[in-house]
Design a protein around this motif. Structure first.
Motif, short mmCIF file in Angstrom:
data_model
loop_
_atom_site.label_atom_id
_atom_site.label_comp_id
_atom_site.label_asym_id
_atom_site.label_seq_id
_atom_site.Cartn_x
_atom_site.Cartn_y
_atom_site.Cartn_z
N THR A 1 1.08 4.03 -3.08
CA THR A 1 0.66 5.41 -2.83
C THR A 1 1.84 6.38 -2.75
OG1 THR A 1 0.62 4.97 -0.45
CG2 THR A 1 -1.47 4.75 -1.65
N TYR B 1 0.83 -1.21 0.00
CA TYR B 1 0.00 0.00 0.00
C TYR B 1 0.87 1.26 0.00
CZ TYR B 1 -3.53 3.40 1.31
OH TYR B 1 -4.35 4.49 1.34
N CYS C 1 -3.56 3.82 -8.63
CA CYS C 1 -3.78 4.34 -7.28
C CYS C 1 -4.10 5.84 -7.29
CB CYS C 1 -2.55 4.05 -6.41
SG CYS C 1 -2.79 4.39 -4.69
N LYS C 2 -3.52 6.56 -8.24
CA LYS C 2 -3.78 8.01 -8.34
C LYS C 2 -5.22 8.31 -8.76
CE LYS C 2 0.97 9.24 -9.32
NZ LYS C 2 1.92 9.73 -10.34
N LYS D 1 0.72 2.20 -9.43
CA LYS D 1 0.84 3.57 -8.91
C LYS D 1 -0.07 4.52 -9.68
CE LYS D 1 5.49 3.19 -7.06
NZ LYS D 1 6.88 3.66 -7.14
#
Length: 149
Positions: free
Chosen positions: A114, A110, A135-136, A132
């Motif tokens: 992040t 995680y 995740c954004k 990544k």
């Protein structure tokens, strides 16, 4: 002596052992094997997955991505796999498998995804880059539940 103390005496008697010690020493637990006293606990290694068919491997990764044990990764990885796993090459599937099954702590995955912590070299690859970006959430997708199966 109150009613609770009287009831406890009737159930547990007046022995010097605590109720927990009496339960442990009872016959119900007599066939339980005591762990070794050396403090080392061996964790069983997973069966070899060298010859695992790709369809089975993707199904396993889908399941493992949905059942991480922490909600943050359940949501992040399940939505990521829903979007990307079918399009992954065999090499990318291998990289993703090593990513989610390599670190012993899910919080590490995680934090890397992040960008809270730097990603170690062994996990800094194209699949991690995709994770990544996912995740954004640049498209502002609603990700409050896992995708349907």
């Amino acid at each position: 002596m109150n009613a609770v103390q009287i009831a406890c005496r009737r159930v547990f008697g007046t022995s010097s052992q605590s109720p927990v010690q009496r339960v442990i020493n009872s016959r119900a637990y007599s066939n339980v094997i005591d762990p070794p006293d050396d403090g080392i606990v061996e964790i069983p290694k997973p069966k070899s997955r060298e010859n695992e068919p790709m369809k089975q491997r993707k199904a396993r990764l889908l399941y493992q991505s949905r059942k991480r044990g922490m909600l943050e990764n359940d949501l992040l990885l399940s939505t990521f796999v829903h979007k990307h796993l079918d399009l992954f090459s065999e090499t990318q599937v291998e990289l993703y498998d090593s990513l989610i099954n390599g670190p012993s702590n899910d919080w590490d995955i995680y934090y890397w995804a992040t960008n809270i912590k730097p990603t170690p070299k062994q996990y800094d690859h194209e699949v991690m880059d995709l994770l990544k970006i996912h995740c954004k959430n640049l498209n502002k997708e609603l990700r409050i539940r896992q995708p349907d199966l």
